[in-house]
Design an enzyme around this catalytic site. Structure first.
Site, PDB file in Angstrom:
ATOM      1  N   ASP A  16       0.991  -1.010  -0.021  1.00  0.00           N
ATOM      2  CA  ASP A  16      -0.142   0.100  -0.334  1.00  0.00           C
ATOM      3  C   ASP A  16       0.955   1.540  -0.122  1.00  0.00           C
ATOM      4  O   ASP A  16       0.399   2.292  -0.543  1.00  0.00           O
ATOM      5  CB  ASP A  16      -1.164  -0.098   1.167  1.00  0.00           C
ATOM      6  N   HIS A 206      -8.244  -1.274   8.658  1.00  0.00           N
ATOM      7  CA  HIS A 206      -7.218  -0.674   7.968  1.00  0.00           C
ATOM      8  C   HIS A 206      -7.489   0.743   7.108  1.00  0.00           C
ATOM      9  O   HIS A 206      -8.241   1.224   6.232  1.00  0.00           O
ATOM     10  CB  HIS A 206      -7.383  -1.652   6.511  1.00  0.00           C
ATOM     11  N   HIS A 208      -6.553   4.495   6.674  1.00  0.00           N
ATOM     12  CA  HIS A 208      -5.586   5.855   6.264  1.00  0.00           C
ATOM     13  C   HIS A 208      -5.826   6.694   6.997  1.00  0.00           C
ATOM     14  O   HIS A 208      -6.915   6.873   7.409  1.00  0.00           O
ATOM     15  CB  HIS A 208      -5.910   6.053   4.034  1.00  0.00           C
ATOM     16  N   CYS A 239      -3.870   5.380  -1.612  1.00  0.00           N
ATOM     17  CA  CYS A 239      -4.121   4.898  -3.434  1.00  0.00           C
ATOM     18  C   CYS A 239      -4.529   5.034  -4.443  1.00  0.00           C
ATOM     19  O   CYS A 239      -4.550   6.173  -4.903  1.00  0.00           O
ATOM     20  CB  CYS A 239      -5.500   4.136  -3.226  1.00  0.00           C
TER      21      CYS A 239
HETATM   22  P1  HMG Z   1      -8.631  -4.926 -16.769  1.00  0.00           P
HETATM   23  O1  HMG Z   1      -8.184  -4.308 -17.150  1.00  0.00           O
HETATM   24  O2  HMG Z   1     -10.755  -4.617 -16.340  1.00  0.00           O
HETATM   25  O3  HMG Z   1      -8.944  -6.866 -16.718  1.00  0.00           O
HETATM   26  O4  HMG Z   1      -8.190  -4.587 -15.113  1.00  0.00           O
HETATM   27  P2  HMG Z   1      -8.321  -7.480 -18.011  1.00  0.00           P
HETATM   28  O5  HMG Z   1      -8.905  -8.705 -17.625  1.00  0.00           O
HETATM   29  O6  HMG Z   1      -9.095  -6.874 -19.380  1.00  0.00           O
HETATM   30  O7  HMG Z   1      -7.577  -7.255 -18.504  1.00  0.00           O
HETATM   31  C1  HMG Z   1      -6.662  -6.200 -19.102  1.00  0.00           C
HETATM   32  C2  HMG Z   1      -4.878  -6.822 -19.476  1.00  0.00           C
HETATM   33  O8  HMG Z   1      -4.158  -7.086 -17.957  1.00  0.00           O
HETATM   34  C3  HMG Z   1      -4.466  -8.319 -20.365  1.00  0.00           C
HETATM   35  O9  HMG Z   1      -3.270  -7.432 -20.802  1.00  0.00           O
HETATM   36  C4  HMG Z   1      -4.581  -8.656 -19.061  1.00  0.00           C
HETATM   37  O10 HMG Z   1      -3.495  -9.913 -19.136  1.00  0.00           O
HETATM   38  C5  HMG Z   1      -3.429  -7.677 -17.542  1.00  0.00           C
HETATM   39  P3  HMG Z   1      -2.997  -7.159 -22.750  1.00  0.00           P
HETATM   40  O11 HMG Z   1      -3.743  -8.766 -22.477  1.00  0.00           O
HETATM   41  O12 HMG Z   1      -4.004  -5.898 -22.387  1.00  0.00           O
HETATM   42  O13 HMG Z   1      -1.618  -6.928 -21.736  1.00  0.00           O
HETATM   43  N1  HMG Z   1      -3.722  -8.301 -16.248  1.00  0.00           N
HETATM   44  C6  HMG Z   1      -2.393  -8.428 -15.568  1.00  0.00           C
HETATM   45  N2  HMG Z   1      -2.216  -8.638 -15.733  1.00  0.00           N
HETATM   46  C7  HMG Z   1      -1.264  -9.344 -14.014  1.00  0.00           C
HETATM   47  N3  HMG Z   1      -1.416  -8.925 -13.159  1.00  0.00           N
HETATM   48  C8  HMG Z   1      -3.270  -9.461 -12.679  1.00  0.00           C
HETATM   49  C9  HMG Z   1      -3.618  -9.246 -14.642  1.00  0.00           C
HETATM   50  N4  HMG Z   1      -5.160  -8.886 -14.724  1.00  0.00           N
HETATM   51  C10 HMG Z   1      -5.366  -9.179 -15.692  1.00  0.00           C
HETATM   52  N5  HMG Z   1      -3.384  -9.856 -12.189  1.00  0.00           N
HETATM   53  C11 HMG Z   1      -8.343  -5.469 -12.903  1.00  0.00           C
HETATM   54  C12 HMG Z   1      -8.899  -5.408 -14.128  1.00  0.00           C
HETATM   55  C13 HMG Z   1      -8.921  -5.608 -11.592  1.00  0.00           C
HETATM   56  C14 HMG Z   1      -6.648  -6.385 -13.404  1.00  0.00           C
HETATM   57  C15 HMG Z   1      -6.849  -4.571 -13.039  1.00  0.00           C
HETATM   58  O14 HMG Z   1      -8.261  -2.901 -12.663  1.00  0.00           O
HETATM   59  C16 HMG Z   1      -6.252  -4.239 -11.950  1.00  0.00           C
HETATM   60  O15 HMG Z   1      -5.194  -4.406 -11.992  1.00  0.00           O
HETATM   61  N6  HMG Z   1      -6.037  -3.184 -10.533  1.00  0.00           N
HETATM   62  C17 HMG Z   1      -5.803  -3.024  -9.784  1.00  0.00           C
HETATM   63  C18 HMG Z   1      -5.964  -2.297  -9.254  1.00  0.00           C
HETATM   64  C19 HMG Z   1      -5.299  -1.205  -7.443  1.00  0.00           C
HETATM   65  O16 HMG Z   1      -4.155  -2.460  -7.635  1.00  0.00           O
HETATM   66  N7  HMG Z   1      -5.702  -1.043  -6.696  1.00  0.00           N
HETATM   67  C20 HMG Z   1      -4.717  -0.475  -5.084  1.00  0.00           C
HETATM   68  C21 HMG Z   1      -4.912  -1.511  -4.869  1.00  0.00           C
HETATM   69  S1  HMG Z   1      -6.406  -1.927  -3.960  1.00  0.00           S
HETATM   70  C22 HMG Z   1      -5.806  -0.406  -2.343  1.00  0.00           C
HETATM   71  O17 HMG Z   1      -5.038   0.309  -2.499  1.00  0.00           O
HETATM   72  C23 HMG Z   1      -7.132  -0.244  -1.634  1.00  0.00           C
HETATM   73  C24 HMG Z   1      -6.723  -1.496  -0.069  1.00  0.00           C
HETATM   74  O18 HMG Z   1      -5.616  -0.620   0.615  1.00  0.00           O
HETATM   75  C25 HMG Z   1      -7.404  -1.154   0.837  1.00  0.00           C
HETATM   76  C26 HMG Z   1      -8.170  -0.082   1.011  1.00  0.00           C
HETATM   77  O19 HMG Z   1      -7.086   0.721   1.564  1.00  0.00           O
HETATM   78  O20 HMG Z   1      -9.171   0.415   1.533  1.00  0.00           O
HETATM   79  C27 HMG Z   1      -6.902  -1.972  -0.783  1.00  0.00           C
HETATM   80 MG    MG Z   2      -5.510   0.856   2.124  1.00  0.00          MG
END
Ligand code: HMG
Ligand code: MG
Length: 301
Positions: A16, A206, A208, A239
């Site tokens: 994070d 969790h 912030h 985030c």
């Molecule tokens: P999407 O674009 O809808 O996914 O993203 P897709 O299935 O259409 O895939 C698009 C492309 O991404 C494809 O590649 C996939 O292969 C690739 P391309 O064919 O275009 O070359 N792909 C991946 N590559 C590597 N690893 C993967 C993966 N999945 C797809 N896992 C998706 C959907 C969920 C993947 C995207 O929206 C995403 O990665 N989101 C993550 C966002 C994120 O990390 N946010 C921060 C973390 S959450 C947070 O901080 C909150 C928390 O701390 C709690 C709080 O504070 O409340 C946890």
């Molecule tokens: Mg967080």
């Protein structure tokens, strides 16, 4: 006041904390995680197997995790938003997945590009893979008191999502105040409802610290029996999909609070603070942890 006799800290700084930071090298991440383990942290979220197009800062998670040299008691976890992420996480050797969704539709769309319902469907194969590899799964619910896009979030909305994640098989739900807008009365209202349906040992907080309320909110949660706290060394974090949200509550500040309440944590505060200073030097910033700053000025006095 009966506080929990022990508290488990889940250190999320390397994930994070660094998911918003562009200037950190793989070697610096490895050094940070190893320093956190040396300070006594046992549960460390080490990276995220998310799309590198969405969060390029986490694209080296495989390299980071597979290069680590850690004592056996340290348990690593990583974010796994879908099957692809979970497969990579298995390959990395982590023993814990973290799946994540939210109590707000708008945030879920922005963060993981689907609805809450679709996110739960996406998690089904992740849970199956976890079961096949004997990996435990933690669930995050973001925006538990407020959403950067939708405003106030009601406790019953959070309960609904928590129940779904528990039904999937998550061993614990981490309640994310993603934008740090909570205050103790809101945390109390939320936990009052959740604890009627979910045992306290299945919930973590969790928080912030955007509005400076995280520690007081944690104190409220401790009073209500919560004994798992997520935090980030030096108060790193934010985030990418919650603009304006600042870092997690600083681990140093949480440890100081817990020790002051008579809850021992087994964490060496000075070693922890120095791990925080080291990563902050790499980021060219100061820790936002008040405890860390106080320890520093005591040392240099
Ligand atoms: P999407 O674009 O809808 O996914 O993203 P897709 O299935 O259409 O895939 C698009 C492309 O991404 C494809 O590649 C996939 O292969 C690739 P391309 O064919 O275009 O070359 N792909 C991946 N590559 C590597 N690893 C993967 C993966 N999945 C797809 N896992 C998706 C959907 C969920 C993947 C995207 O929206 C995403 O990665 N989101 C993550 C966002 C994120 O990390 N946010 C921060 C973390 S959450 C947070 O901080 C909150 C928390 O701390 C709690 C709080 O504070 O409340 C946890
Ligand atoms: Mg967080």
């Amino acid at each position: 006041m009966a506080y929990p006799s022990s508290v488990r800290i889940v250190e999320v700084g390397a994930r994070d904390g660094l998911q918003n930071e562009v200037s950190v090298t793989t070697a610096q991440k490895i050094k940070l995680i190893e320093a956190l383990a040396k300070a006594g942290l046992r549960n460390i979220e080490a990276g995220a197997f998310v799309s590198p197009k969405w969060v390029p800062q986490m694209a080296d998670s495989m390299d980071v995790i597979t290069a680590l040299t850690l004592p056996d008691h340290v348990e690593l976890s990583a974010l796994t938003p879908n099957l692809k992420g979970a497969e990579l996480a298995v390959q990395s050797g982590v023993k814990e997945f973290a799946i994540f969704t939210a109590a707000s539709e708008a945030f879920t769309q922005k963060n993981i590009n689907c609805s809450i319902k679709e996110s739960i469907e996406r998690f089904l194969p992740v849970m199956e893979l976890a079961k096949a590899h004997n990996i435990r799964v933690r669930g995050y619910v973001s925006c538990v008191v407020g959403c950067p896009y939708q405003g106030e979030v009601e406790p019953h909305q959070v309960l609904e999502v928590c129940k779904q994640l528990l039904a999937l098989g998550c061993y614990e739900i981490s309640l994310g105040d993603t934008v740090g807008v909570g205050t103790p009365n809101k945390v109390e209202r939320l936990l009052d409802l959740l604890l009627q349906h979910i045992p306290s040992d299945k919930l973590a907080v969790h928080f912030h610290d955007t509005y400076g309320q995280a520690l007081t909110n944690i104190h409220k949660a401790l009073e209500m029996g919560i004994s798992v706290i997520d935090s980030a060394v030096a108060g790193l974090g934010g985030c990418p999909y919650a603009k304006g949200a600042s870092g997690n509550v600083a681990t140093e500040d949480v440890i100081y609070l817990l020790e002051g309440l008579g809850i021992s944590t087994g964490i060496d505060l000075e070693r922890l603070a120095s791990a925080g200073w080291e990563i902050c030097r790499a980021l060219n910033k100061k820790p936002v942890s008040k405890v860390s700053l106080a320890l520093q000025s005591k040392c240099s006095a």
